[in-house]
Design a protein around this motif. Sequence first.
Motif, mmCIF file in Angstrom:
data_model
loop_
_atom_site.group_PDB
_atom_site.id
_atom_site.type_symbol
_atom_site.label_atom_id
_atom_site.label_comp_id
_atom_site.label_asym_id
_atom_site.label_seq_id
_atom_site.Cartn_x
_atom_site.Cartn_y
_atom_site.Cartn_z
ATOM 1 N N THR A 164 -3.123 1.734 -5.576
ATOM 2 C CA THR A 164 -3.210 2.353 -4.231
ATOM 3 C C THR A 164 -2.142 1.848 -3.268
ATOM 4 O OG1 THR A 164 -4.677 0.808 -3.005
ATOM 5 C CG2 THR A 164 -5.765 2.417 -4.442
ATOM 6 N N SER A 165 -1.164 1.098 -3.749
ATOM 7 C CA SER A 165 -0.184 0.548 -2.803
ATOM 8 C C SER A 165 0.799 1.613 -2.299
ATOM 9 C CB SER A 165 0.579 -0.616 -3.439
ATOM 10 O OG SER A 165 1.285 -0.179 -4.574
ATOM 11 N N GLY A 166 0.758 2.800 -2.891
ATOM 12 C CA GLY A 166 1.582 3.887 -2.362
ATOM 13 C C GLY A 166 2.805 4.226 -3.199
ATOM 14 N N LYS A 167 2.769 3.874 -4.486
ATOM 15 C CA LYS A 167 3.902 4.177 -5.351
ATOM 16 C C LYS A 167 4.133 5.695 -5.428
ATOM 17 C CE LYS A 167 2.145 1.769 -8.852
ATOM 18 N NZ LYS A 167 0.970 1.126 -8.219
ATOM 19 N N GLY A 168 3.043 6.436 -5.574
ATOM 20 C CA GLY A 168 3.147 7.901 -5.653
ATOM 21 C C GLY A 168 3.765 8.501 -4.400
ATOM 22 N N GLY A 169 3.426 7.937 -3.254
ATOM 23 C CA GLY A 169 3.985 8.429 -1.989
ATOM 24 C C GLY A 169 5.488 8.201 -1.912
ATOM 25 N N ILE A 170 5.950 7.100 -2.498
ATOM 26 C CA ILE A 170 7.400 6.842 -2.538
ATOM 27 C C ILE A 170 8.074 7.922 -3.389
ATOM 28 C CG2 ILE A 170 9.188 5.248 -3.363
ATOM 29 C CD1 ILE A 170 7.764 4.208 -0.853
ATOM 30 N N MET A 171 7.457 8.257 -4.518
ATOM 31 C CA MET A 171 8.025 9.292 -5.393
ATOM 32 C C MET A 171 8.119 10.612 -4.632
ATOM 33 S SD MET A 171 8.484 7.433 -7.948
ATOM 34 C CE MET A 171 8.010 5.712 -7.889
#
Lengths: 296, 296
Positions: free
Chosen positions: B88-95
């Motif tokens: 949930t640290s936001g890796k997908g959001g960076i992508m």
Amino acid sequence: MAKGKSKKSKKKQQGQLCDRIADALVVGDGFDVTAVDPASTPEFDGKEKDAVKLQQKSSAEMSDLQERLYANKGTGPAVLLIVQGMDTSGKGGIMRHVVGQVDPQGVHLTSFKAPTKEELSHPFLWRIRNALPASGMIGVFDRSQYEDVLIVRVRNLVPPTTWKRRYGQINAFEQSATDRGIHIVKVMLHISPDEQARRLTQRVSRPDKYWKYNPGDVDERELWPAYMEAYQAALEKCSTQIAPWYVIPADNKWYARFAVHNLLLRQLRSLQLDWPPADFDPKVEKKRIAASLPES
Amino acid sequence: MAKGKSKKSKKKQQGQLCDRIADALVVGDGFDVTAVDPASTPEFDGKEKDAVKLQQKSSAEMSDLQERLYANKGTGPAVLLIVQGMDTSGKGGIMRHVVGQVDPQGVHLTSFKAPTKEELSHPFLWRIRNALPASGMIGVFDRSQYEDVLIVRVRNLVPPTTWKRRYGQINAFEQSATDRGIHIVKVMLHISPDEQARRLTQRVSRPDKYWKYNPGDVDERELWPAYMEAYQAALEKCSTQIAPWYVIPADNKWYARFAVHNLLLRQLRSLQLDWPPADFDPKVEKKRIAASLPES
């Protein structure tokens, strides 16, 4: 309430636009590629800025639908967008401006170049099969299996008996991919020779475009009529119920992008995807999370 | 003239911001991950909307630099962005929000999951090596070789003598990738346990988020201190001159995206890429194009 209704009716309107564009561009009985005007803008009488605005408006929906597709990975369907067209027809622009709208995590993009030695040592569909999108993904082919009945036919790279067999092989292949849940949309970006000359001239005139130019493109250009004959055959033999071909007038880049955007949107919508159900008990998990690691 | 100057000075200002962020977030001597406040926003005192605006302003430059990188494919460098972080640290959001800004044709994104049987039968760097970006590409790793000194260490998946060797192996590997022209940027998205609890709770509360939730995430969460210890070791042993680690406070998703955007932009700028020269004679080609296929 009123707002909800108007949103729904806007969505319906947008859906009808998608359908009209699909109907206008699909390759059906008696289709003749040379009869399509590359400068036309079927089912759209607005200007470039109107098309761009409409596309932006449905961009959030495209993104939402792509996420639903991705959320269903493992069990759900996949989508495959196949993009063909003569040099400079705008394939790269479709990648950047249409495919680029959605989350890159959900896109599997493959550019097919002249086959490598290893690829040539396998049947022509081998490298294509290896690039098919997994469940949940939007696969995108920049060129495809169709090169094997286009440049290969025009340039006599294999005997006619071989390429003649390929139309049926491609149809069987696309049927089997569809059976495995891959929904195929095939688009040919159709430009005029004059427009190609303008675009090639631009490439040799601007240092920031030099890298896109290949002197060999002019040699292919000389074979324009033979290419159109090969396209005509591929379009008419391989536009099927399950994997139809769409011919996109592409002298106006904005129209081509707008049309492909709407075809992709239409495909995604037709899947009517729900969010997958929880495979856990939300109440139990909420308690587990709250009980875990009671820091601060 | 005045306008040109102001544009240049804006660019300089933006460059200085990138440098300040990099300096503030880079892992150097004496670094301690537990001393970083995940809710902080180093070198930025504006609000979310200001960060988003600034990011949008430099989005066109990011896109231009990526195209220059791609134009130099075959001979030029590549960039590799490695993204690590707890669930949930936001890796997908960076992508989606950082990587998604550039042309998908120039991006090679790999998500590393638990290794397959085949991957396990090879040395741990085998699958990583296979995913390195080719010249001209921006490679992106969602998780990476660092999993082999994070979950593997925390969960005792290999003996300590094995994972202890890996820090040096990773440094040697990154050195050899750099020698081949791959410029590496490594970011760890750093969230607090409280923020993770909020995000996990959201995932089990919203049917459109269920698919992102895995009950196993709570088990990993229980091991938070062990993970921080493993991160600390990886960060301090593998933050090198050629491939530094950056720790990004990530309780504010917008800040994490803003910071990674600026680090990637800084990396692309530092390459100072020109458009590749023509490998043909533009005058000759202009004539060839004009003489070809004189239709209409």
